[in-house]
Design a protein around this motif. Structure first.
Motif, PDB file in Angstrom:
ATOM      1  N   ASN A 106       0.856  -1.186   0.000  1.00 47.12           N
ATOM      2  CA  ASN A 106       0.000   0.000   0.000  1.00 47.12           C
ATOM      3  C   ASN A 106       0.891   1.235   0.000  1.00 47.12           C
ATOM      4  N   PRO A 107       0.796   2.084  -1.018  1.00 46.41           N
ATOM      5  CA  PRO A 107       1.693   3.246  -1.102  1.00 46.41           C
ATOM      6  C   PRO A 107       1.623   4.186   0.094  1.00 46.41           C
ATOM      7  N   GLU A 108       0.427   4.409   0.631  1.00 45.97           N
ATOM      8  CA  GLU A 108       0.311   5.323   1.770  1.00 45.97           C
ATOM      9  C   GLU A 108       0.986   4.747   3.009  1.00 45.97           C
ATOM     10  N   ARG A 109       0.873   3.447   3.196  1.00 47.91           N
ATOM     11  CA  ARG A 109       1.575   2.822   4.316  1.00 47.91           C
ATOM     12  C   ARG A 109       3.087   2.874   4.099  1.00 47.91           C
ATOM     13  N   ALA A 110       3.505   2.749   2.839  1.00 46.92           N
ATOM     14  CA  ALA A 110       4.935   2.849   2.532  1.00 46.92           C
ATOM     15  C   ALA A 110       5.450   4.242   2.877  1.00 46.92           C
ATOM     16  N   LYS A 111       4.664   5.250   2.556  1.00 44.50           N
ATOM     17  CA  LYS A 111       5.049   6.633   2.873  1.00 44.50           C
ATOM     18  C   LYS A 111       5.202   6.810   4.385  1.00 44.50           C
ATOM     19  N   ALA A 112       4.246   6.290   5.136  1.00 41.70           N
ATOM     20  CA  ALA A 112       4.311   6.388   6.597  1.00 41.70           C
ATOM     21  C   ALA A 112       5.508   5.611   7.136  1.00 41.70           C
ATOM     22  N   ASN A 113       5.759   4.442   6.562  1.00 42.28           N
ATOM     23  CA  ASN A 113       6.900   3.629   7.003  1.00 42.28           C
ATOM     24  C   ASN A 113       8.217   4.347   6.778  1.00 42.28           C
ATOM     25  N   VAL A 114       8.360   4.938   5.586  1.00 39.73           N
ATOM     26  CA  VAL A 114       9.609   5.633   5.261  1.00 39.73           C
ATOM     27  C   VAL A 114       9.843   6.795   6.215  1.00 39.73           C
ATOM     28  N   ASN A 115       8.811   7.545   6.498  1.00 40.68           N
ATOM     29  CA  ASN A 115       8.968   8.662   7.438  1.00 40.68           C
ATOM     30  C   ASN A 115       9.334   8.172   8.835  1.00 40.68           C
ATOM     31  N   GLU A 116       8.746   7.051   9.242  1.00 38.42           N
ATOM     32  CA  GLU A 116       9.073   6.491  10.556  1.00 38.42           C
ATOM     33  C   GLU A 116      10.504   5.950  10.581  1.00 38.42           C
ATOM     34  N   LEU A 117      10.911   5.325   9.492  1.00 35.40           N
ATOM     35  CA  LEU A 117      12.275   4.806   9.407  1.00 35.40           C
ATOM     36  C   LEU A 117      13.296   5.934   9.496  1.00 35.40           C
ATOM     37  N   ILE A 118      12.977   7.068   8.875  1.00 35.77           N
ATOM     38  CA  ILE A 118      13.889   8.216   8.909  1.00 35.77           C
ATOM     39  C   ILE A 118      13.890   8.879  10.278  1.00 35.77           C
ATOM     40  N   GLN A 119      12.683   9.192  10.773  1.00 35.91           N
ATOM     41  CA  GLN A 119      12.576  10.029  11.962  1.00 35.91           C
ATOM     42  C   GLN A 119      12.732   9.258  13.273  1.00 35.91           C
ATOM     43  N   LYS A 120      12.223   8.032  13.334  1.00 34.74           N
ATOM     44  CA  LYS A 120      12.260   7.277  14.582  1.00 34.74           C
ATOM     45  C   LYS A 120      13.414   6.288  14.627  1.00 34.74           C
ATOM     46  N   ASP A 121      13.599   5.559  13.517  1.00 35.77           N
ATOM     47  CA  ASP A 121      14.608   4.491  13.508  1.00 35.77           C
ATOM     48  C   ASP A 121      15.989   4.984  13.111  1.00 35.77           C
ATOM     49  N   GLY A 122      16.064   6.178  12.547  1.00 36.91           N
ATOM     50  CA  GLY A 122      17.353   6.758  12.204  1.00 36.91           C
ATOM     51  C   GLY A 122      18.145   5.963  11.186  1.00 36.91           C
ATOM     52  N   VAL A 123      17.462   5.430  10.159  1.00 37.36           N
ATOM     53  CA  VAL A 123      18.176   4.649   9.156  1.00 37.36           C
ATOM     54  C   VAL A 123      19.043   5.562   8.297  1.00 37.36           C
ATOM     55  N   HIS A 124      20.075   4.988   7.720  1.00 38.27           N
ATOM     56  CA  HIS A 124      20.998   5.753   6.878  1.00 38.27           C
ATOM     57  C   HIS A 124      20.714   5.580   5.401  1.00 38.27           C
ATOM     58  N   VAL A 125      20.032   4.490   5.060  1.00 39.45           N
ATOM     59  CA  VAL A 125      19.694   4.153   3.684  1.00 39.45           C
ATOM     60  C   VAL A 125      18.302   3.562   3.676  1.00 39.45           C
ATOM     61  N   LEU A 126      17.556   3.804   2.594  1.00 37.15           N
ATOM     62  CA  LEU A 126      16.201   3.294   2.468  1.00 37.15           C
ATOM     63  C   LEU A 126      16.069   2.364   1.274  1.00 37.15           C
ATOM     64  N   GLU A 127      15.012   1.538   1.308  1.00 39.40           N
ATOM     65  CA  GLU A 127      14.688   0.647   0.204  1.00 39.40           C
ATOM     66  C   GLU A 127      13.184   0.425   0.209  1.00 39.40           C
ATOM     67  N   VAL A 128      12.566   0.378  -0.982  1.00 45.90           N
ATOM     68  CA  VAL A 128      11.128   0.125  -1.092  1.00 45.90           C
ATOM     69  C   VAL A 128      10.881  -0.919  -2.167  1.00 45.90           C
ATOM     70  N   PHE A 129       9.683  -1.494  -2.123  1.00 49.11           N
ATOM     71  CA  PHE A 129       9.270  -2.553  -3.032  1.00 49.11           C
ATOM     72  C   PHE A 129       8.025  -2.066  -3.766  1.00 49.11           C
ATOM     73  N   GLY A 130       8.161  -1.652  -5.041  1.00 50.68           N
ATOM     74  CA  GLY A 130       7.000  -1.241  -5.827  1.00 50.68           C
ATOM     75  C   GLY A 130       7.069   0.197  -6.303  1.00 50.68           C
ATOM     76  N   SER A 131       6.562   0.422  -7.504  1.00 53.90           N
ATOM     77  CA  SER A 131       6.602   1.761  -8.101  1.00 53.90           C
ATOM     78  C   SER A 131       5.699   2.749  -7.368  1.00 53.90           C
ATOM     79  N   GLY A 132       4.515   2.296  -6.985  1.00 48.49           N
ATOM     80  CA  GLY A 132       3.619   3.176  -6.241  1.00 48.49           C
ATOM     81  C   GLY A 132       4.215   3.571  -4.909  1.00 48.49           C
TER      82      GLY A 132
END
Length: 422
Positions: A106-132
């Motif tokens: 779900n693209p909207e959940r992916a957006k929320a996940n990415v923001n959480e990964l950046i802001q809460k988890d402090g990841v240095h690199v991101l990866e997603v599955f799917g064009s949407g």
């Protein structure tokens, strides 16, 4: 192995070569590669800061739903490759870790996940599955200046280094792949041919469909009928009635077997049936379809460790040894190999970044990724990974394979097809 240059195989080559540049301009070149800066980042110091202790790669992926098995295998492959790197000391002592969150495709959940990964988890690199999912996340990720490396997507827009300097894609460009497919159709049908197009309605599927439509412009390849893959059986009924000898699947992983099964039930046997490059796992996507899958074609860039043609391949032997040592559940699964190869690309990028003047930092990593040239051991010989400011393609070559239902294996259907200048 012989390599065929696409520029020599028909009118589709011109379209492909135009796609290679993805509209590259002086502005694009200035924003890409070693000229990426942290000046416009929300926190420039954080983008330039040295990474120590643990380098975290954050995944937003469909860990539930119909794509969960494929996505899970990809992540398992990456984790195993990271484990090998960690056992060898990491990246100058920095260990690698994967942090995964479920978005159920779900693209909207992916957006929320990415923001959480950046802001809460402090990841240095991101990866997603799917064009949407990439479409939903790219703006926030670029604004935060967190590299999104080798996205599991194939959308031409995100290969624009001027507008998305902190994003790179892994899957072959849908426009490039479809131009290669059209070039092959022109070889097989020099007097022209009608095509039945089955299209998934997600952004991933539409990217393939649009890539095909662009590739046939100015050629004698025409679309006789197009049908959505919402209901594969209904799509096959419509497409079969068109009388087209060629069937193109502009779909996602879950469509590959479903469309084959629907074709088999209908009694239709297209002369040529082309599956998208994301349909590479013979065991799960072709073998269950039986005779209906026989002769289906797919463009491939990864070595299949289950294929006898790679029995003596040094890269495959090392992969299987390492995978066994790490307890990989399904080392012969092509999605596991895919994840391993992505992890391998990341390890190469991290290692080169650590040796660069920007060091192992988010900025150092994206600079390397935007100009990376590498030959992953699990890529087919003659196929390399190459990123330049002018062509943000990564994968610019394929080897066609066809599925043999009798042998339950893919067989080479030609030499490596590569892009001039790639």
């Amino acid at each position: 192995m012989t390599t065929m240059r696409l520029a020599a195989v028909g009118a589709a080559a011109a379209l492909l070569l135009a796609g290679c540049g993805t509209g590259a301009s002086e502005e694009t070149e200035a924003a890409a590669g070693g000229v990426v800066t942290a000046e416009d980042c929300l926190d420039p110091a954080a983008a330039e800061a040295a990474i120590s202790g643990t380098l975290k790669v954050g995944w937003s992926a469909p860990l539930s739903g119909p794509l969960a098995a494929a996505a899970g295998a990809v992540i398992d492959g990456m984790k195993a490759r990271f484990a090998v790197a960690n056992a060898a000391g990491g990246i100058g002592g920095v260990k690698l870790e994967v942090v995964a969150k479920d978005d159920a495709f779900n693209p909207e959940r992916a957006k929320a996940n990415v923001n959480e990964l950046i802001q809460k988890d402090g990841v240095h690199v991101l990866e997603v599955f799917g064009s949407g999912q990439l479409n939903a996340a790219a703006d926030d990720q670029n604004e935060a200046c967190v590299p999104l490396l080798y996205a599991q997507a194939a959308v031409p827009e995100y290969r624009d280094a001027a507008n998305f300097p902190w994003t790179t894609e892994y899957l072959p460009s849908s426009e490039v792949e479809m131009a290669v497919v059209v070039a092959q159709l022109q070889q097989k049908y020099p007097d022209g041919v009608k095509v039945a197009l089955a299209a998934n309605q997600t952004e991933s599927g539409q990217s393939y469909a649009n890539g095909f439509k662009k590739a046939i412009e100015g050629t004698n390849v025409t679309i006789a009928a197009e049908a959505p893959l919402t209901d594969p059986n209904a799509a096959v009924t419509t497409l079969k009635e068109s009388g087209a000898p060629v069937l193109i699947d502009a779909g996602v992983t879950t469509d590959c077997l479903a469309l084959s099964m629907a074709v088999g039930r209908s009694g239709w046997k297209p002369e040529t049936f082309v599956q998208p490059a994301n349909c590479v796992d013979g065991k799960s996507l072709y073998e269950p379809a039986g005779a209906a899958a026989d002769g289906q074609q797919v463009m491939v860039w990864l070595k299949d460790p289950a294929n006898p043609i790679y029995a003596d391949d040094a890269g495959v032997k090392q992969y299987l040894t390492d995978a066994a040592a790490q307890g990989v559940k399904a080392p012969l699964n092509n999605y596991t190999v895919n994840g391993w190869a992505i992890g391998d690309l990341m390890v190469d990028a991290f290692t080169k970044a650590a040796a660069s003047e920007d060091g192992l930092s988010r900025l150092g990593i994206i600079k390397v990724a935007r100009t990376q040239t590498y030959s992953p051991p699990m890529f087919i010989d003659g196929i390399d990974w190459k990123m330049t400011p002018e062509t943000s393609l990564g994968i610019g070559a394929f080897r066609p394979f066809t599925w043999s239902a009798a042998k339950k294996a893919f067989e080479p259907a030609g030499d490596v097809i590569t892009i001039d200048g790639h």
